[in-house]
Design a protein around this motif. Structure first.
Motif, PDB file in Angstrom:
ATOM      1  N   ALA A   1       0.642  -0.993   0.005  1.00  0.00           N
ATOM      2  CA  ALA A   1       0.065  -0.174  -0.482  1.00  0.00           C
ATOM      3  C   ALA A   1       1.019   0.800   0.416  1.00  0.00           C
ATOM      4  N   ILE A   2       1.958   1.342   0.381  1.00  0.00           N
ATOM      5  CA  ILE A   2       2.758   2.205   0.621  1.00  0.00           C
ATOM      6  C   ILE A   2       3.469   2.466  -0.604  1.00  0.00           C
ATOM      7  N   GLU A   3       3.582   1.658  -1.444  1.00  0.00           N
ATOM      8  CA  GLU A   3       4.688   1.832  -2.682  1.00  0.00           C
ATOM      9  C   GLU A   3       3.528   1.919  -3.506  1.00  0.00           C
ATOM     10  N   LEU A   4       1.624   1.688  -3.183  1.00  0.00           N
ATOM     11  CA  LEU A   4       1.264   1.838  -4.280  1.00  0.00           C
ATOM     12  C   LEU A   4       1.111   3.487  -4.174  1.00  0.00           C
ATOM     13  N   ALA A   5       0.693   4.129  -2.774  1.00  0.00           N
ATOM     14  CA  ALA A   5       0.754   5.624  -2.320  1.00  0.00           C
ATOM     15  C   ALA A   5       1.789   6.281  -3.068  1.00  0.00           C
TER      16      ALA A   5
END
Length: 326
Positions: free
Chosen positions: A118-122
């Motif tokens: 999720a951090i990577e997507l954000a």
């Protein structure tokens, strides 16, 4: 056939651009309807407020603007280096003023615990937003679309408010930037809807004069920073390398001649700013009062045009390149 925006905007050549948007069919959708007598002047206020709001969100500075009854002018300075230096949190903070983003960008902005994917997507979304926040096309989109929706809602109708694409001109050097700014600031004078620059509603010149009277410069506009130019590029202050007082005097003198139709009555070449640029007063008057008539896609002095062509050997020659003050 219109050129792609990627071919019109080249930050390696210049960060300065003149953008123009016109109402559909050039109707007076922001002015006063001469048939019904209904006034739409308040919409000019909408547009001005939106321009100044976006200047605080985007990494794009407003050098000059004029909101007319059926079109608007902007002189923009793109500061892509500033956008590249923003943190991911800063990018998301700015973008979320415009749009909700995604669930993951909202969680990231709030500092919530998130799984690695999720951090990577954000962060990936933030990089897309970073590019958009220094993109002229996105700036104009965020300016024009909300105004169109607001006007259509008020009129209880659907359809276009603006003509298809905004027009963009690259300003290659200081001479073309100042000439274009003066042209934009004097739009209401030429249209005979204001007697003086400081009485020109919905313009950058009015805002600059109001702030100058208080010994300040407006925070929402790209500042004039004086004539000193340190050898160290990093040490140069951010802004236009001329004095605000010089520019205001230049616009006032030009406006007097436009207003009273006394071309040549005042020797504008006496203005220090024109002497430093090596601009003849007659050339200045032609460009500052008829900028759109004399210019096309790329505008600059002869040496700037030649440098532009050398940097872009595959660009179409001469047809869209306009020499100023040769």
């Amino acid at each position: 056939m219109p050129r792609a925006r990627s071919q019109q905007v080249s930050l390696s050549d210049t960060p300065y651009y003149h953008c123009i948007s016109r109402c559909v069919r050039r109707a007076f959708l922001c002015g006063e309807d001469s048939v019904t007598g209904k006034s739409f002047e308040h919409r000019r206020g909408w547009i001005e407020a939106r321009i100044l709001f976006l200047s605080q969100i985007f990494s794009i500075d407003i050098c000059a603007y004029a909101v007319m009854s059926n079109h608007l002018h902007l002189v923009l300075h793109v500061d892509d280096k500033q956008a590249k230096n923003w943190s991911t949190h800063e990018v998301l903070r700015r973008w979320h003023y415009l749009h909700k983003g995604t669930l993951f960008t909202q969680q990231f902005a709030r500092g919530e615990a998130m799984p690695e994917y999720a951090i990577e997507l954000a962060e990936s979304s933030a990089e897309n937003y970073r590019e958009r926040l220094s993109d002229i096309s996105w700036f104009m989109r965020e300016l024009n679309e909300p105004i169109a929706r607001q006007a259509n809602f008020e009129d209880e109708c659907t359809g276009r408010f603006w003509e298809g694409r905004f027009k963009s001109q690259a300003l290659l050097d200081e001479a073309s930037v100042l000439a274009c700014m003066a042209y934009v600031d004097l739009n209401p004078i030429r249209a005979n809807i204001a007697p003086t620059p400081e009485q020109s509603e919905f313009t950058s010149i009015k805002k600059r004069v109001e702030s100058a009277e208080k010994g300040k410069q407006p925070k929402t506009l790209y500042p004039f920073v004086g004539n000193e130019r340190p050898d160290n590029v990093e040490g140069r202050p951010k802004g236009i390398s001329f004095k605000l007082a010089d520019y205001l005097q230049l616009v006032d003198l030009t406006g007097r001649i436009v207003r009273h139709d006394k071309r040549g009555a005042i020797d504008i070449s006496l203005s220090p700013i024109l002497q430093r640029l090596g601009i003849d007063s007659e050339n200045w008057m032609e460009i500052a009062t008829k900028f759109e008539a004399h210019t096309h896609g790329v505008v600059g002095q002869t040496q700037s045009i030649e440098r532009y062509k050398n940097n872009r050997p595959r660009a179409r020659p001469n047809k869209r390149c306009c020499r100023l003050f040769a």
